[in-house]
Design a protein around this motif. Structure first.
Motif, PDB file in Angstrom:
ATOM      1  N   HIS A 143      -4.356  -2.052  -0.801  1.00 32.22           N
ATOM      2  CA  HIS A 143      -5.065  -2.634   0.578  1.00 32.22           C
ATOM      3  C   HIS A 143      -6.444  -2.395   0.813  1.00 32.22           C
ATOM      4  O   HIS A 143      -7.071  -0.997   0.531  1.00 32.22           O
ATOM      5  CB  HIS A 143      -4.058  -2.054   1.602  1.00 32.22           C
ATOM      6  CG  HIS A 143      -2.459  -2.653   1.542  1.00 32.22           C
ATOM      7  ND1 HIS A 143      -2.082  -3.601   2.014  1.00 32.22           N
ATOM      8  CD2 HIS A 143      -1.699  -2.108   0.467  1.00 32.22           C
ATOM      9  CE1 HIS A 143      -0.798  -3.633   1.582  1.00 32.22           C
ATOM     10  NE2 HIS A 143      -0.468  -2.927   0.673  1.00 32.22           N
TER      11      HIS A 143
ATOM     12  N   ASP B 202      -6.894   0.630   6.178  1.00 33.55           N
ATOM     13  CA  ASP B 202      -5.684   0.904   7.149  1.00 33.55           C
ATOM     14  C   ASP B 202      -6.005   0.250   8.475  1.00 33.55           C
ATOM     15  O   ASP B 202      -7.146  -0.313   8.655  1.00 33.55           O
ATOM     16  CB  ASP B 202      -5.921   2.448   7.467  1.00 33.55           C
ATOM     17  CG  ASP B 202      -5.399   3.253   6.418  1.00 33.55           C
ATOM     18  OD1 ASP B 202      -5.123   2.736   5.164  1.00 33.55           O
ATOM     19  OD2 ASP B 202      -5.443   4.438   6.448  1.00 33.55           O
TER      20      ASP B 202
ATOM     21  N   CYS C 270      -1.938  -6.077   6.142  1.00 31.91           N
ATOM     22  CA  CYS C 270      -1.329  -4.896   5.505  1.00 31.91           C
ATOM     23  C   CYS C 270      -0.287  -4.294   6.372  1.00 31.91           C
ATOM     24  O   CYS C 270       0.642  -3.652   5.735  1.00 31.91           O
ATOM     25  CB  CYS C 270      -2.563  -4.004   5.129  1.00 31.91           C
ATOM     26  SG  CYS C 270      -3.991  -4.901   4.203  1.00 31.91           S
TER      27      CYS C 270
ATOM     28  N   SER D  97      -4.934   2.689  -0.360  1.00 33.42           N
ATOM     29  CA  SER D  97      -5.823   1.963   0.760  1.00 33.42           C
ATOM     30  C   SER D  97      -7.080   2.861   0.700  1.00 33.42           C
ATOM     31  O   SER D  97      -7.108   3.986   0.359  1.00 33.42           O
ATOM     32  CB  SER D  97      -5.174   1.858   1.999  1.00 33.42           C
ATOM     33  OG  SER D  97      -6.190   1.401   2.991  1.00 33.42           O
TER      34      SER D  97
END
Length: 218
Positions: A37, A40, A45, A70
């Motif tokens: 991803h 954050d 996501c 991530s």
């Protein structure tokens, strides 16, 4: 050079929300779904991490570990987990990798070697960190799927693909278009009809090179 199916998944050691792991050791004797991803606290996501959390029992019964990535810090991941659990209504019981250095994103060819994260960066700076990898017990890449930021991943398809990989793993079999667990599978042309019948039972021969058989029991 880009990673290809059946390449050995590049090994790495990284800090995660569950402590430090080394990928090849952590894989053990099962499968791994590594999903990445770009940042954050992003909407798509968050729903995806929530979906993985909710499906944890489905992956576990397939002898498959889930590993998130991530390009933010472990501290940020731990704060984000509260949102993920609220959205997914399930605990996040899998590690999330800290890739603030971008080293793993670059190792897996999701970002160019000269990529960096500028001050005030947005998810667009790491938008290509959106790939799902399925890695086998032999540490080889079995599948990769890359999605744009605007398209949420299809978790039914990830599970379906995992089932197809596992049922054909090491066997002269393949799955047809839109295959679902329990449906017939395709027998490899490496076996002649007699060999295929001996191994898999009666065949449904559509074409000389397209022969179906009952799927082996898991």
């Amino acid at each position: 050079m880009s990673l290809r199916i059946n390449d050995v998944a590049p090994n790495f050691t990284a800090d995660t929300t569950a402590g430090k792991i080394t990928l090849h050791d952590w894989i053990g004797s099962g499968y791994v779904v590594l999903f990445s991803h770009p940042k954050d606290f992003t909407p798509v996501c968050t729903t995806e991490f929530g979906a993985f959390a909710k499906l944890a029992p489905d992956f576990e019964k397939r002898n498959t570990k889930v590993l998130g990535l991530s390009v933010d810090s472990v501290d940020d991941h731990k704060k984000w987990i509260r949102d993920i659990e609220a959205v997914g209504a399930a605990p996040v019981n899998f590690p999330i990798i800290d890739d603030t250095s971008l080293s793993i994103a670059k190792l897996y060819n999701m970002l160019p070697a000269d990529a960096y994260l500028p001050d005030g960066r947005t998810p667009a700076h790491s938008a290509t960190v959106r790939t799902v990898f399925i890695i086998g017990p032999d540490k080889k890449i079995r599948l990769s799927l890359t999605y744009p930021m605007s398209v949420g991943r299809n978790f039914a398809e990830i599970l379906r693909a995992l089932d197809a990989i596992q049922i054909t793993d090491g066997a002269p079999l393949a799955t047809p278009a839109d295959w679902q667990p329990g449906q017939d599978v395709i027998v490899s042309t490496s076996l002649n009809n007699d060999q295929a019948k001996e191994k898999f039972g009666e065949l449904n021969i559509k074409l000389p090179y397209l022969r179906y058989a009952k799927a082996p029991k898991a």
